[in-house]
Design an enzyme around this catalytic site. Sequence first.
Site, PDB file in Angstrom:
ATOM      1  CE  LYS A   9      -3.726  -2.443   2.436  1.00 22.27           C
ATOM      2  NZ  LYS A   9      -4.627  -2.419   3.627  1.00 22.27           N
ATOM      3  CE1 TYR A  49      -9.284  -3.610   1.023  1.00 22.89           C
ATOM      4  CE2 TYR A  49      -8.756  -1.435   0.164  1.00 22.89           C
ATOM      5  CZ  TYR A  49      -8.367  -2.614   0.770  1.00 22.89           C
ATOM      6  OH  TYR A  49      -7.047  -2.797   1.128  1.00 22.89           O
ATOM      7  CG  ASN A 112      -3.524  -2.536   7.123  1.00 25.63           C
ATOM      8  OD1 ASN A 112      -3.393  -2.122   5.975  1.00 25.63           O
ATOM      9  ND2 ASN A 112      -4.531  -3.298   7.490  1.00 25.63           N
ATOM     10  CG  HIS A 115      -5.028  -6.654  -0.048  1.00 27.58           C
ATOM     11  ND1 HIS A 115      -6.191  -6.865   0.664  1.00 27.58           N
ATOM     12  CD2 HIS A 115      -5.106  -7.444  -1.158  1.00 27.58           C
ATOM     13  CE1 HIS A 115      -6.945  -7.738  -0.003  1.00 27.58           C
ATOM     14  NE2 HIS A 115      -6.307  -8.102  -1.101  1.00 27.58           N
ATOM     15  CD  GLU A 126      -8.368  -9.769  -3.400  1.00 29.57           C
ATOM     16  OE1 GLU A 126      -7.182 -10.085  -3.177  1.00 29.57           O
ATOM     17  OE2 GLU A 126      -9.180  -9.476  -2.508  1.00 29.57           O
TER      18      GLU A 126
HETATM   19  P1  TYD Z   1     -10.364  -6.037   5.579  1.00 31.05           P
HETATM   20  O1  TYD Z   1     -10.663  -6.557   4.220  1.00 31.05           O
HETATM   21  O2  TYD Z   1     -11.380  -6.255   6.665  1.00 31.05           O
HETATM   22  O3  TYD Z   1      -8.956  -6.593   6.148  1.00 31.05           O
HETATM   23  P2  TYD Z   1      -7.635  -7.152   5.423  1.00 31.05           P
HETATM   24  O4  TYD Z   1      -6.959  -5.976   4.772  1.00 31.05           O
HETATM   25  O5  TYD Z   1      -6.794  -7.717   6.549  1.00 31.05           O
HETATM   26  O6  TYD Z   1      -8.077  -8.202   4.454  1.00 31.05           O
HETATM   27  O7  TYD Z   1     -10.133  -4.452   5.491  1.00 31.05           O
HETATM   28  C1  TYD Z   1      -9.518  -3.875   4.395  1.00 31.05           C
HETATM   29  C2  TYD Z   1      -8.746  -2.673   4.832  1.00 31.05           C
HETATM   30  O8  TYD Z   1      -9.643  -1.644   5.271  1.00 31.05           O
HETATM   31  C3  TYD Z   1      -7.821  -2.929   6.008  1.00 31.05           C
HETATM   32  O9  TYD Z   1      -6.585  -3.486   5.616  1.00 31.05           O
HETATM   33  C4  TYD Z   1      -7.697  -1.573   6.618  1.00 31.05           C
HETATM   34  C5  TYD Z   1      -9.030  -0.901   6.319  1.00 31.05           C
HETATM   35  N1  TYD Z   1      -9.915  -0.913   7.502  1.00 31.05           N
HETATM   36  C6  TYD Z   1      -9.990   0.240   8.285  1.00 31.05           C
HETATM   37  O10 TYD Z   1      -9.324   1.251   7.995  1.00 31.05           O
HETATM   38  N2  TYD Z   1     -10.806   0.222   9.390  1.00 31.05           N
HETATM   39  C7  TYD Z   1     -11.532  -0.885   9.741  1.00 31.05           C
HETATM   40  O11 TYD Z   1     -12.262  -0.850  10.767  1.00 31.05           O
HETATM   41  C8  TYD Z   1     -11.445  -2.065   8.916  1.00 31.05           C
HETATM   42  C9  TYD Z   1     -12.225  -3.322   9.258  1.00 31.05           C
HETATM   43  C10 TYD Z   1     -10.624  -2.040   7.806  1.00 31.05           C
END
Ligand code: TYD
Length: 147
Positions: A9, A49, A112, A115, A126
């Site tokens: 990201k 998303y 974070n 992905h 994807e």
């Molecule tokens: P998600 O698909 O639930 O998790 P992952 O990336 O682990 O598959 O969420 C997608 C992204 O959305 C996540 O990486 C960070 C963002 N996000 C938030 O900013 N706040 C939140 O409460 C959630 C659930 C996700």
Amino acid sequence: MQRSLVLLKPDAIQRGLVGEIIARLEKRGLKIVAMKTMQLDETILKEHYAHLASKPFFPEIVSYMTICPVVALIVEGPNAIAALRNTLGATNPLEAVPWTIRGDYALSIGFNLIHASDGEEAAVAEIKRFFKEEEVLNYNKIDSNLL
Ligand code: TYD
């Protein structure tokens, strides 16, 4: 053998962590079969998303994910999807254990770093969303019989 989409990201690019993160995936034994930089837009993010598009924080995800390019990869390996998810650590970096990518390098769920696809069906969709067929390379690693 499984394949997964991986996105490094914008915070991975901004913080100069692309090489370090890819090194961890390689050291885990995962094989890179496609890689490119990409500027994402709201259209592709609404698809990617879709499960979060109605959430109040979705506009923040779009701002974050479009601030600069991402690095998109397809990685391959035995049980690659589960291996990646535990190499990444929990979605919320505060819950990610040390020695995972998010547990070592991230502090906030909004930033974070990485992905990876969360299942086989998602991985197929994807990979198709982010890559054309001709961008994916099929090759063998000489040590593949050790994995
Ligand atoms: P998600 O698909 O639930 O998790 P992952 O990336 O682990 O598959 O969420 C997608 C992204 O959305 C996540 O990486 C960070 C963002 N996000 C938030 O900013 N706040 C939140 O409460 C959630 C659930 C996700």
